[in-house]
Write a protein that holds these residues in place. Structure first.
Motif, short mmCIF file in Angstrom:
data_model
loop_
_atom_site.label_atom_id
_atom_site.label_comp_id
_atom_site.label_asym_id
_atom_site.label_seq_id
_atom_site.Cartn_x
_atom_site.Cartn_y
_atom_site.Cartn_z
N LYS A 73 0.81 -1.22 -0.20
CA LYS A 73 -0.02 0.10 0.10
C LYS A 73 0.95 1.33 -0.06
O LYS A 73 0.51 2.14 0.13
CB LYS A 73 -0.96 0.11 1.30
CG LYS A 73 -2.00 -1.08 1.14
CD LYS A 73 -3.05 -0.83 0.18
CE LYS A 73 -4.20 -2.02 0.23
NZ LYS A 73 -5.12 -2.04 -0.39
N ASN A 74 2.18 1.04 -0.22
CA ASN A 74 3.11 2.09 -0.14
C ASN A 74 3.11 3.10 0.96
O ASN A 74 2.97 4.51 0.93
CB ASN A 74 2.61 3.13 -1.49
CG ASN A 74 4.03 3.74 -1.92
OD1 ASN A 74 5.33 3.77 -1.20
ND2 ASN A 74 3.95 5.10 -2.40
N LEU A 75 3.08 2.49 2.16
CA LEU A 75 3.07 3.06 3.34
C LEU A 75 4.66 3.04 4.14
O LEU A 75 4.48 2.76 5.23
CB LEU A 75 1.73 2.50 4.13
CG LEU A 75 0.55 2.43 3.81
CD1 LEU A 75 -0.16 1.55 4.64
CD2 LEU A 75 0.14 4.00 4.06
N ILE A 76 5.43 3.07 3.16
CA ILE A 76 6.98 2.84 3.93
C ILE A 76 7.24 3.88 4.84
O ILE A 76 7.88 3.55 5.85
CB ILE A 76 7.92 2.72 2.66
CG1 ILE A 76 7.56 1.22 1.69
CG2 ILE A 76 9.22 2.72 3.27
CD1 ILE A 76 7.62 0.12 2.59
N SER A 77 6.77 5.12 4.54
CA SER A 77 7.06 6.14 5.51
C SER A 77 6.32 6.02 6.77
O SER A 77 7.17 6.41 7.79
CB SER A 77 6.85 7.73 4.86
OG SER A 77 5.44 7.74 4.62
N GLU A 78 5.35 5.65 6.91
CA GLU A 78 4.46 5.12 8.10
C GLU A 78 5.15 4.20 8.72
O GLU A 78 5.48 4.15 10.11
CB GLU A 78 3.02 4.97 7.68
CG GLU A 78 1.98 5.95 7.38
CD GLU A 78 2.31 6.35 5.86
OE1 GLU A 78 3.07 5.77 5.22
OE2 GLU A 78 1.45 7.39 5.46
N LEU A 79 5.74 2.84 7.93
CA LEU A 79 6.29 1.97 8.52
C LEU A 79 7.85 2.40 9.05
O LEU A 79 8.16 2.23 10.17
CB LEU A 79 6.58 0.89 7.60
CG LEU A 79 7.28 -0.35 7.98
CD1 LEU A 79 6.16 -1.00 9.02
CD2 LEU A 79 7.52 -1.28 6.71
N GLU A 80 8.37 3.14 8.55
CA GLU A 80 9.76 3.81 9.22
C GLU A 80 9.54 4.61 10.33
O GLU A 80 10.01 4.31 11.37
CB GLU A 80 10.21 4.70 8.13
CG GLU A 80 11.21 4.10 7.04
CD GLU A 80 12.07 4.98 6.20
OE1 GLU A 80 13.08 5.60 6.73
OE2 GLU A 80 11.64 5.18 5.23
N SER A 81 8.41 5.65 10.26
CA SER A 81 8.01 6.28 11.69
C SER A 81 7.51 5.40 12.58
O SER A 81 7.80 5.60 13.86
CB SER A 81 6.96 7.23 11.25
OG SER A 81 7.29 8.24 10.46
N LEU A 82 6.68 4.38 12.39
CA LEU A 82 6.45 3.27 13.39
C LEU A 82 7.72 2.72 13.97
O LEU A 82 7.73 2.58 15.08
CB LEU A 82 5.70 2.25 12.81
CG LEU A 82 4.95 1.16 13.59
CD1 LEU A 82 3.85 1.75 14.61
CD2 LEU A 82 4.29 0.02 12.80
N SER A 83 8.60 2.28 13.20
CA SER A 83 9.95 1.50 13.81
C SER A 83 10.68 2.51 14.46
O SER A 83 11.11 2.25 15.58
CB SER A 83 10.79 1.09 12.35
OG SER A 83 11.32 1.96 11.79
N PHE A 84 10.60 3.88 14.16
CA PHE A 84 11.48 4.87 15.08
C PHE A 84 10.58 5.11 16.44
O PHE A 84 11.46 5.12 17.25
CB PHE A 84 11.22 6.44 14.31
CG PHE A 84 11.83 7.27 15.11
CD1 PHE A 84 13.00 7.68 15.22
CD2 PHE A 84 10.94 8.22 15.83
CE1 PHE A 84 13.79 8.58 16.14
CE2 PHE A 84 11.43 9.31 16.76
CZ PHE A 84 12.72 9.41 16.68
N GLN A 85 9.35 5.22 16.39
CA GLN A 85 8.77 5.31 17.67
C GLN A 85 8.97 4.10 18.67
O GLN A 85 9.08 4.16 19.74
CB GLN A 85 7.18 5.53 17.62
CG GLN A 85 6.78 6.84 17.09
CD GLN A 85 7.24 7.87 17.81
OE1 GLN A 85 7.25 7.93 19.18
NE2 GLN A 85 7.68 9.08 17.37
N ALA A 86 8.83 2.93 17.95
CA ALA A 86 9.13 1.43 18.64
C ALA A 86 10.40 1.55 19.34
O ALA A 86 10.67 1.19 20.48
CB ALA A 86 8.96 0.57 17.69
#
Length: 141
Positions: A37-50
């Protein structure tokens, strides 16, 4: 950045974690839907927060006897804020799942229970390895 492949990402994250992921299937679902779904920036932000959350938890564990109450309050406030950001990002990604899988994620990670918080913290540990993967990718790129 090159086109990301979910199988490649997962393989690299497994290597970084020494195959010690807590919620492999859930991490795989998050990576797969994010790539599709081209949500890579969200996934990156999610990994940063985690990664940030796991770091804060380590600070809290190491400093159980924090004498500076202001510092203790500040760390706890940052932790609450980071959990909120993480949950928003997680909801944005899981919103793309089938209603059944989305509901499983809600029940597993969003309930206000000790079990749910524990599962969320374990997922954060897994996502921390994803953050390391993204860091490696940027260094190579």
């Amino acid at each position: 950045m090159k086109k990301l492949n979910q199988i490649e990402i997962l393989d690299e994250v497994k290597k970084l974690s020494d195959n010690k992921l807590n919620h492999l299937e859930d991490l795989e679902r998050l990576i797969t839907i994010s790539v599709k779904k081209n949500l890579i920036s969200e996934l990156e932000s999610l990994s940063f927060q985690a990664k940030y959350i796991t770091g804060l938890i380590q600070v809290i564990k190491r400093r159980e006897n924090i004498s500076d109450e202001n510092y203790s309050i500040k760390i706890k406030d940052e932790l609450v804020e980071s959990y909120n950001k993480l949950k928003i990002l997680l909801a944005k990604i899981t919103n793309n799942f089938s209603p059944f899988i989305e509901n499983i994620f809600k029940e597993k990670y969003f309930q206000l229970t000790q079990s749910s918080l524990n599962d969320l913290n374990l997922l954060c540990q897994d996502l921390s390895f994803l953050k390391l993967y993204f860091n490696d990718l940027k260094q190579k790129g």
